[in-house]
Design an enzyme around this catalytic site. Structure first.
Site, PDB file in Angstrom:
ATOM      1  N   GLU A   2      12.864  21.433 -17.521  1.00 57.03           N
ATOM      2  CA  GLU A   2      12.326  20.088 -16.941  1.00 57.03           C
ATOM      3  C   GLU A   2      10.923  20.070 -16.383  1.00 57.03           C
ATOM      4  O   GLU A   2      10.177  19.302 -16.361  1.00 57.03           O
ATOM      5  CB  GLU A   2      13.422  19.836 -15.801  1.00 57.03           C
ATOM      6  CG  GLU A   2      14.797  19.707 -16.104  1.00 57.03           C
ATOM      7  CD  GLU A   2      14.971  18.485 -17.330  1.00 57.03           C
ATOM      8  OE1 GLU A   2      14.104  17.784 -17.811  1.00 57.03           O
ATOM      9  OE2 GLU A   2      15.967  18.798 -18.240  1.00 57.03           O
ATOM     10  N   TYR A  11      15.306  18.390 -30.173  1.00 55.71           N
ATOM     11  CA  TYR A  11      15.085  19.500 -29.406  1.00 55.71           C
ATOM     12  C   TYR A  11      14.844  20.881 -30.062  1.00 55.71           C
ATOM     13  O   TYR A  11      13.732  21.449 -29.916  1.00 55.71           O
ATOM     14  CB  TYR A  11      16.337  19.669 -28.454  1.00 55.71           C
ATOM     15  CG  TYR A  11      16.518  18.569 -27.148  1.00 55.71           C
ATOM     16  CD1 TYR A  11      17.115  17.466 -27.372  1.00 55.71           C
ATOM     17  CD2 TYR A  11      16.184  19.176 -25.936  1.00 55.71           C
ATOM     18  CE1 TYR A  11      17.244  16.532 -26.566  1.00 55.71           C
ATOM     19  CE2 TYR A  11      16.409  18.060 -24.978  1.00 55.71           C
ATOM     20  CZ  TYR A  11      17.083  16.958 -25.284  1.00 55.71           C
ATOM     21  OH  TYR A  11      17.171  16.094 -24.086  1.00 55.71           O
TER      22      TYR A  11
HETATM   23  N1  BES Z   1      14.834  14.131 -20.906  1.00 60.69           N
HETATM   24  C1  BES Z   1      16.253  14.855 -21.120  1.00 60.69           C
HETATM   25  C2  BES Z   1      17.243  14.018 -20.395  1.00 60.69           C
HETATM   26  C3  BES Z   1      17.557  12.874 -21.218  1.00 60.69           C
HETATM   27  C4  BES Z   1      18.736  13.141 -22.112  1.00 60.69           C
HETATM   28  C5  BES Z   1      17.468  11.717 -20.925  1.00 60.69           C
HETATM   29  C6  BES Z   1      19.453  12.298 -22.889  1.00 60.69           C
HETATM   30  C7  BES Z   1      18.096  10.738 -21.620  1.00 60.69           C
HETATM   31  C8  BES Z   1      18.911  10.823 -22.469  1.00 60.69           C
HETATM   32  C9  BES Z   1      16.017  16.207 -20.161  1.00 60.69           C
HETATM   33  O1  BES Z   1      14.712  16.756 -20.207  1.00 60.69           O
HETATM   34  C10 BES Z   1      16.863  17.024 -20.905  1.00 60.69           C
HETATM   35  O2  BES Z   1      16.551  17.637 -22.113  1.00 60.69           O
HETATM   36  N2  BES Z   1      17.884  17.579 -20.527  1.00 60.69           N
HETATM   37  C11 BES Z   1      19.045  18.478 -21.112  1.00 60.69           C
HETATM   38  C12 BES Z   1      18.443  19.849 -20.596  1.00 60.69           C
HETATM   39  C13 BES Z   1      17.932  20.576 -21.690  1.00 60.69           C
HETATM   40  C14 BES Z   1      17.992  22.135 -21.074  1.00 60.69           C
HETATM   41  C15 BES Z   1      18.482  20.643 -22.996  1.00 60.69           C
HETATM   42  C16 BES Z   1      20.242  18.111 -20.504  1.00 60.69           C
HETATM   43  O3  BES Z   1      20.230  17.100 -19.755  1.00 60.69           O
HETATM   44  O4  BES Z   1      21.094  18.991 -21.034  1.00 60.69           O
HETATM   45 ZN    ZN Z   2      14.055  17.325 -22.093  1.00 60.86          ZN
END
Ligand code: BES
Ligand code: ZN
Length: 618
Positions: free
Chosen positions: A309, A394
């Site tokens: 984050e 990702y």
């Molecule tokens: N921007 C995302 C959160 C998100 C996910 C918003 C889906 C809207 C829809 C955040 O930065 C994120 O990627 N969170 C991940 C954690 C990461 C370590 C892969 C999560 O929430 O698991």
């Molecule tokens: Zn993210």
């Protein structure tokens, strides 16, 4: 000739704060930024926990790009629009049309704009079912005394609590006045004052231009604990000390990221600890990341989430995907930066294990995805942009940058990426623009290293390129060797040196248990593991998740009591969705899943309810 026109156009639009330089229109917004865009939002909202509504107004400073424009168009979803006023010489009412809602996009709000209008003020109220809001009863919080409200705006839910031009092609500053019940405290993705008088009346300013999906609000019995440097924790009292200990390296992470990618541009970096029902791991709301309590493990084993984050403060919040087709520019770049931060703060071996775990996870996930969803750039027109959130943006995105890093070496790639963030700070980015920049600033400087075909394959083709990096770890190789020897009967569990195993090693061990082993044999193996390591009782939420999932796959019933406690206590979809899904594969499992789910459902986030309802046919 064309080039010049574009340059002038880009300069023009950038100067007024909308950085959609010659981009295609966002398919997930009705806003017509080419004609009129908003550059500042002021919110004046009252939080009503009894009615589960926010009500008040949103006021915009607007900029005309088309002198003939006669309307200002914003996105809404499930909002009641009471009236709209415009400021010309003075404030006066104006007419508006709220169109019939469309399933994915919501309802288009068209506001008549007199020639001299400078500002537009929309009086409105949210629905108790607003997709971007979660209203928790006191019972659903840890402290049990006060309610809790939080927003989740990404990707297109901000329109369910603010009528707004909801596209990341727009950037605007905001300010807000938030009225809450007297005993509660409000925080936003803005400048927060931990010492604000707790009188139910709070003011905020976000001085930096951000895309609308980064507007965020949290209200609850929130308190503050400072950490090193510019970092600190907001949350319910019960978790402040544990979270501050868990995330004690946050300031170190900020410094490391600054060294690699340039100054942190946002002032403070605070963390808001979310209630357990938070459906995600984290959300990069600027100045204030929202973080699930499920990562407070006691041993810093899951703090890659904080690195992630925080990394968004460069990738995503500073340089932002222009629309959701290009989500990989946010999440892939962030996953790459996250791992670089982890390497600096926790060492190369841990960083390698984390890369290996996630790339293995991606390879497993790819088998379950439709081919069209496996390219980095995806055309999401006509689809819910939530669909873009798989491991592809990702981890395939991360592997793409890792590929470039390996080809050009860190000596060249690190300065390139730093310069990329600096050159596009507070602007939006597209795949095409990224590739042009990559070519001019890295590829052309080191000719013959990577071909343009290769780059296009990474960004636009489905599946994985043959020569994609395959992250490995010697530590993991050892874990698998031990596992195989044990399964083959060559060694016993006490011959495996697990005493100093990290959470990563356990995860690798558990997720790689063989799938094809006869069930009875596998159950015996799981019993042995449980007797030796008590995995069913693991307090680490990731280990418990991996173990419970294996238990379900192999019908190892000793996990069931733990499963019945685990599922209702956690809202994070990444941890619970696979378990519900696995349960739903057998009639008996489905019946049990429904029995667990029904009483738990009110405690889950609306978006989580939607996903789980579907899995369980509720
Ligand atoms: N921007 C995302 C959160 C998100 C996910 C918003 C889906 C809207 C829809 C955040 O930065 C994120 O990627 N969170 C991940 C954690 C990461 C370590 C892969 C999560 O929430 O698991
Ligand atoms: Zn993210």
């Amino acid at each position: 000739m064309f080039k010049n026109i574009f340059a002038i156009y880009a300069a023009l639009v950038m100067s007024v704060g909308f950085s959609g330089n010659a981009m295609a229109k966002d398919a997930h917004s009705y806003a017509n930024l080419d004609a009129v865009s908003s550059r500042h939002l002021h919110l004046d909202l009252t939080v009503d926990f009894d009615q589960k509504t926010l009500s008040g107004y949103a006021e915009y400073d607007i900029v005309r790009h088309d002198a003939a424009a006669s309307s200002f168009i914003v996105d809404t979803r499930d909002l009641t629009i009471n009236r709209v006023e415009v400021l010309g010489e003075n404030w006066q009412p104006t007419t508006f049309t709220l169109a019939a809602p469309e399933a994915i996009l919501g309802a288009k709000l068209t506001i008549a704009l007199p020639d001299d209008a400078q500002k537009v003020r929309i009086y409105y109220r949210t629905s108790p079912e607003a997709a971007g809001l979660q209203w928790l009863t006191p019972q659903q919080t840890a402290g049990k005394k006060h309610p809790y409200l939080f927003t989740q705006s990404q990707p297109i839910q901000v329109r369910s609590w603010i009528p707004i031009q909801d596209t990341p092609a727009l950037r605007l500053t905001y300010s807000a006045r938030i009225k809450t019940p007297k005993d509660l405290f409000a925080v936003m993705s803005a400048v927060n004052d931990p010492d604000a008088v707790r009188d139910g009346d709070y003011d905020f300013i976000m001085p930096h231009k951000i895309p609308p999906y980064l507007v965020a609000l949290g209200v609850g019995d929130l308190h503050f604990k400072a950490m090193a440097g510019n970092t600190g924790i907001y949350g319910e009292k019960y978790i402040l000390a544990a979270a501050a200990a868990e995330f004690a390296d946050t300031f170190e992470m900020v410094k490391v990221a600054e060294k690699l990618y340039g100054p942190y541009q946002w002032g403070r970096y605070d963390i808001l600890m979310m209630p357990p029902s938070y459906p995600m791991g984290g959300m990069e709301n600027p100045m204030l990341s929202f973080i699930t309590p499920t990562v407070v493990a006691g041993d810093k084993s899951l703090v890659d989430l904080i690195a992630h984050e925080l990394a968004h403060s460069w990738s995503g919040n500073l340089v932002t995907n222009g629309d959701w087709n290009d989500l990989w520019l946010n999440e892939g770049t962030t996953s790459y930066v996250e791992n670089r931060i982890m390497e600096e703060v926790f060492g190369l071996e841990r960083a390698k294990m984390e890369k290996a775990l996630s790339s293995q996870g991606l390879l497993r996930e790819l088998k379950t995805l439709e081919d069209v969803d496996t390219s980095l750039y995806v055309d999401l027109a006509g689809r819910d942009p939530e669909k873009a959130f798989s491991g592809v943006p990702y981890i395939k995105g991360q592997l793409f940058l890792l590929y470039l890093e390996e080809k050009y070496g860190r000596e060249a790639f690190d300065p390139f990426l730093k310069q990329y963030f600096t050159a596009h700070a507070f602007q939006s980015m597209t795949s095409a623009k990224f590739i042009t920049y990559l070519k001019a600033n890295l590829m052309d400087k080191h000719p013959g290293v990577v071909s343009m075909d290769k780059i296009n394959e990474w960004v636009y083709d489905t599946g994985m390129p043959d020569d994609s990096p395959r992250p490995t770890s010697d530590i993991f190789a050892r874990v698998l060797q031990d596992q195989q020897d044990w399964l083959a009967g060559k060694i016993s569990l006490k011959d495996i040196a697990t005493t100093n195993w990290t959470v990563h090693q356990w995860l690798h061990f558990i997720t790689n248990l063989p799938e094809e082993m006869p069930e009875k044999m596998m159950r015996d193996r799981m019993t042995q593991l449980d007797e030796a390591y008590n995995l069913t009782a693991s307090r680490n939420n990731e280990i418990a998740h991996a173990w419970l999932l294996q238990g379900l796959k192999h019908d190892y019933q000793a996990i069931l009591p733990r499963l019945k406690v685990y599922l209702p206590s956690i809202g994070r979809l990444k941890l619970i969705r696979p378990l519900y899904k696995q349960l739903a594969t057998t009639p008996g499992g489905l019946a049990m899943a429904r029995k667990i789910y029904r009483p738990a459902r009110p405690g889950y986030h609306p978006s989580a309810q939607k996903v789980l309802d579907k899995i369980l046919g509720e």
